[in-house]
Design a protein around this motif. Structure first.
Motif, short mmCIF file in Angstrom:
data_model
loop_
_atom_site.label_atom_id
_atom_site.label_comp_id
_atom_site.label_asym_id
_atom_site.label_seq_id
_atom_site.Cartn_x
_atom_site.Cartn_y
_atom_site.Cartn_z
N UNK A 1 0.82 -1.22 0.00
CA UNK A 1 0.00 0.00 0.00
C UNK A 1 0.84 1.26 0.00
N UNK A 2 1.95 1.27 0.76
CA UNK A 2 2.75 2.49 0.83
C UNK A 2 3.33 2.85 -0.53
N UNK A 3 3.49 1.88 -1.39
CA UNK A 3 4.06 2.12 -2.71
C UNK A 3 2.96 2.35 -3.75
N UNK A 4 1.98 1.47 -3.80
CA UNK A 4 0.93 1.55 -4.82
C UNK A 4 -0.03 2.70 -4.61
N UNK A 5 -0.14 3.20 -3.38
CA UNK A 5 -1.04 4.31 -3.12
C UNK A 5 -0.33 5.65 -3.08
N UNK A 6 0.95 5.69 -3.42
CA UNK A 6 1.64 6.97 -3.48
C UNK A 6 1.13 7.77 -4.68
N UNK A 7 1.34 9.06 -4.65
CA UNK A 7 0.81 9.95 -5.67
C UNK A 7 1.30 9.58 -7.08
N UNK A 8 2.60 9.35 -7.23
CA UNK A 8 3.14 9.05 -8.56
C UNK A 8 2.63 7.71 -9.09
N UNK A 9 2.54 6.71 -8.21
CA UNK A 9 2.05 5.40 -8.65
C UNK A 9 0.57 5.48 -9.03
N UNK A 10 -0.19 6.24 -8.27
CA UNK A 10 -1.62 6.38 -8.61
C UNK A 10 -1.80 7.07 -9.95
N UNK A 11 -0.99 8.09 -10.23
CA UNK A 11 -1.09 8.77 -11.52
C UNK A 11 -0.72 7.84 -12.67
N UNK A 12 0.35 7.08 -12.51
CA UNK A 12 0.73 6.12 -13.54
C UNK A 12 -0.35 5.06 -13.74
N UNK A 13 -0.89 4.55 -12.64
CA UNK A 13 -1.93 3.53 -12.74
C UNK A 13 -3.19 4.08 -13.40
N UNK B 1 -3.34 6.46 -15.73
CA UNK B 1 -3.12 6.70 -17.15
C UNK B 1 -2.77 5.44 -17.93
N UNK B 2 -2.03 4.52 -17.31
CA UNK B 2 -1.54 3.35 -18.03
C UNK B 2 -2.25 2.05 -17.65
N UNK B 3 -2.81 2.01 -16.46
CA UNK B 3 -3.42 0.77 -15.98
C UNK B 3 -2.46 -0.01 -15.10
N UNK B 4 -3.01 -0.86 -14.25
CA UNK B 4 -2.19 -1.62 -13.31
C UNK B 4 -1.23 -2.57 -14.00
#
Length: 72
Positions: free
Chosen positions: A28-40, A42-45
């Motif tokens: 969660x600390x990684x996948x819910x960070x701002x940059x990861x959420x933006x990438x997810x 726009x690009x998908x998981x």
């Protein structure tokens, strides 16, 4: 100088391994960070996971090559 390359290579390899573990576990600390959420968003998981696995593989490969003295 050689010891610096070995330590730098080991550090890069460990960072690559850490990145692959947090990508696999979807921490969660990684996948819910701002940059990861933006990438997810726009690009998908799936695409973000593939990109992060590629980055982690490159980090491990370059780290091992540095540690073994194959590159400087």
């Amino acid at each position: 100088m050689i010891m610096n390359n070995v330590m730098g290579g080991v550090l890069l390899a460990l960072i690559g391994l850490f990145l692959s573990v947090v990508t696999y576990r979807r921490s969660r600390f990684f996948w819910d960070s701002m940059s990861a959420r933006l990438l997810r968003k726009h690009l998908g998981d799936a695409a973000v996971s593939v990109a992060l696995y590629i980055v982690s593989a490159v980090l491990v490969l370059v780290g091992v090559m540095l540690a073994l003295g194959l590159v400087r």
